[in-house]
Design an enzyme around this catalytic site. Sequence first.
Site, PDB file in Angstrom:
ATOM      1  N   ASP A 238      -3.555  -4.216  -4.254  1.00  0.00           N
ATOM      2  CA  ASP A 238      -3.136  -2.824  -4.167  1.00  0.00           C
ATOM      3  C   ASP A 238      -3.158  -2.280  -5.600  1.00  0.00           C
ATOM      4  O   ASP A 238      -3.079  -3.045  -6.571  1.00  0.00           O
ATOM      5  CB  ASP A 238      -1.752  -2.675  -3.519  1.00  0.00           C
TER       6      ASP A 238
HETATM    7  C1  BGC Z   1      -1.402   2.355  -1.714  1.00  0.00           C
HETATM    8  C2  BGC Z   1      -2.629   1.847  -0.982  1.00  0.00           C
HETATM    9  C3  BGC Z   1      -3.823   2.687  -1.324  1.00  0.00           C
HETATM   10  C4  BGC Z   1      -4.019   2.674  -2.834  1.00  0.00           C
HETATM   11  C5  BGC Z   1      -5.211   3.476  -3.317  1.00  0.00           C
HETATM   12  C6  BGC Z   1      -1.652   2.499  -3.205  1.00  0.00           C
HETATM   13  O1  BGC Z   1      -0.610   3.166  -3.808  1.00  0.00           O
HETATM   14  O2  BGC Z   1      -0.307   1.493  -1.497  1.00  0.00           O
HETATM   15  O3  BGC Z   1      -2.409   1.852   0.406  1.00  0.00           O
HETATM   16  O4  BGC Z   1      -4.955   2.224  -0.648  1.00  0.00           O
HETATM   17  O5  BGC Z   1      -2.854   3.207  -3.446  1.00  0.00           O
HETATM   18  O6  BGC Z   1      -4.999   4.828  -3.186  1.00  0.00           O
END
Ligand code: BGC
Length: 712
Positions: A238
């Site tokens: 993530d």
């Molecule tokens: C989120 C993810 C997301 C990523 C990219 C993170 O803050 O938890 O679900 O895919 O950002 O935007």
Amino acid sequence: MKKENNFDNKIEEIIKCLTLEEKIGMIHGAGLFRTEGVKRLGIKPLKMSDGPMGVRNEFPDNSWVPYGYSDDYVSYLPCNTALASTWNRELAYKEGYVLGNEARGRGKDIILAPGINIIRSPLGGRNFEYMSEDPYLTKEMAVPYIKGVQENDVAVCVKHFAVNNQETERLNVDVVVSDRALREIYFLAFEAAVKEGNAYSIMTAYNKIWDQYCAHNPKLLQEILRDEWGFDGVVISDWSGIHDTKEAAEAGMDIEMSVTYNFDEYFFANPMIHAVEKGIVKEEVIDDKIRNILRLMYRINMFSENRKKGAYNSYENREKTLEIARESIILLKNEENVLPLKEKEIKTIAVIGENADIRHSAGGGSAEIKALYEITPLLGLKMKLGGNTEVKYAKGYTHNEEEREEVLKEAIDIAKKSDAVIFVGGLKHTKEDFELYQNALESTKKEEQLINIDSEGNDKTDMSLPYKQDEVIKELLKVNENTVVVISTGSPVDMSSFADNAKAIIQTSYNGMEGGTALAEVIFGDVNPSGKLPVTIPVKLEDSPAHCLGEFPGKEKVRYDEDIFVGYRYFSTYDVEPLFAFGHGLSYTTFKYNDLKVEVNELEDDVNIKVSLKLTNTGEVSGSEVVQVYINDEKSSVKRPNIELKGFEKIHLEPKETKIVNINLNKNDFAFYNEDKNAWTLESGKFNILVGSSSDNILLKESINLEKDYKF
Ligand code: BGC
């Protein structure tokens, strides 16, 4: 898992040609949503975008301010809770197909979806991005969804592995949970995503488990995901979920993505080059990552001239979003058949509630998208009714304390003068709401703090409907006792103040670009509702297992002491009556369940159980029913839930039509995770097969005996 061997040799050839720098470029973000390619070898960057409600707007490599061009409007799909409310596997495939098709159409390689974490508490900020409190329902929807996406030569990135069930302290919280709960509840859908869905990539969660970040966790990523489940796809962090080069590299992480723009300084960038050069991380470890990445690239045909090109904003895609929205609407209550409203009898109609006039697509956090259009409930109703019915709208509630009385008064005045009243309330997640929420957190006045929103990055403070919506509903019901109450949220909210008095209650969610069309069709009976709750709606928050047995949200640690008793597993076992039970949802017709037959065929290594019954539409209109099969273990060496969902089918019937419904079960459906043996176990003995229209409306029951000891 399906293995494709035809490109293994090619992968090895490519690895031999790559320099260390080139390899490193492929394993970390070189832009906020892409890696680096290797031009001289024809390797393109991997381009990613968020889901799950559509393909997110386009960002420059190094800025979180989107370009703002006009070419990244897309189809807006119902959120995952809405999708799960359909209990329709075909629609899950279609939702995945549209998402994959549009991601490919926008030139993406990986779509950061679906979110399949379990909805543990009504307060979870990202509940709307997830599907259900039940692992079986989640897995049954996730698998066809994944296939639908990947059909388009785009990889899913199933998220967030694992136990990302809250937003509070999400970056660091350490989840303390039993192995049994992990296996039976929190891992199940991820395991199916890998083994049955053949997911090409998976995103680790921010939080910790077993005292270690998920992104650094060899037990999670190597032992369980790769060795046990056979995952040979790509593990992606993530954004900013990695905290150490060596730990993450050796744990099985493949690609580091992050939120900052210093791409060369990411743990998997220059620090990784140094680590390899100094022998701290072996180059073979990097080669494994490249192998996984190239495998994914081959799987989505990145090296082929015949790669599918996708399409976005096609009429077909929009039609599919409407189909899904129609089936996702849940009729919770319909006393005296208040619904459907009869268009001919209505000259004036009052539509009250800010949610009737709100567009949700551009909010929620990373799930935000630029919808080509979004039909609000108000627009949907007006489009449906045309010019002969007067539709009057009033906000009814507002965040602005000073305007509250006036806004309410206006709504009541309109309601008094109308033949029918529809209240549309619930939660929201626009950017403005998010700002209000942030300000509210700093406020000292309790009343101002209660701005609940469905959004990434925060959990709700309680289950209440914000802006005193309860009061508005109460006043409307005084004026018109047939007021239709529509609650639009991604999570259960407190309905106890009006659940008894309101005769007609509809639960909907963020239902995509055609959400308003679908709602109007249901309210006026063009569509017979067939959605079922994917979560329990408790009477009050304290009735939820995470809040009365376990902790939520915890502090540095959060203890899941409710263990496997998540959602209805808790309510049914501990005799706590919910306001509306998991699986509940009414129709404008009635169904009769008959003639349950259960055939048991014990084989050498498995058992084949055929459950069949007759389902008849006994009403006057056609409709669909979700037949649900739960099991109950009469005697067990460990405490098991009173009921566990193990099968369902959605059946469409014309008036008076009868169909035979067949649902098959096998040994896995009767097993529990045995912590003493670290393995699934089926204890022979008597089991009950329970068939019903919801978890609290079991209509048919049959008992079986399983004699053998099965191996797992
Ligand atoms: C989120 C993810 C997301 C990523 C990219 C993170 O803050 O938890 O679900 O895919 O950002 O935007």
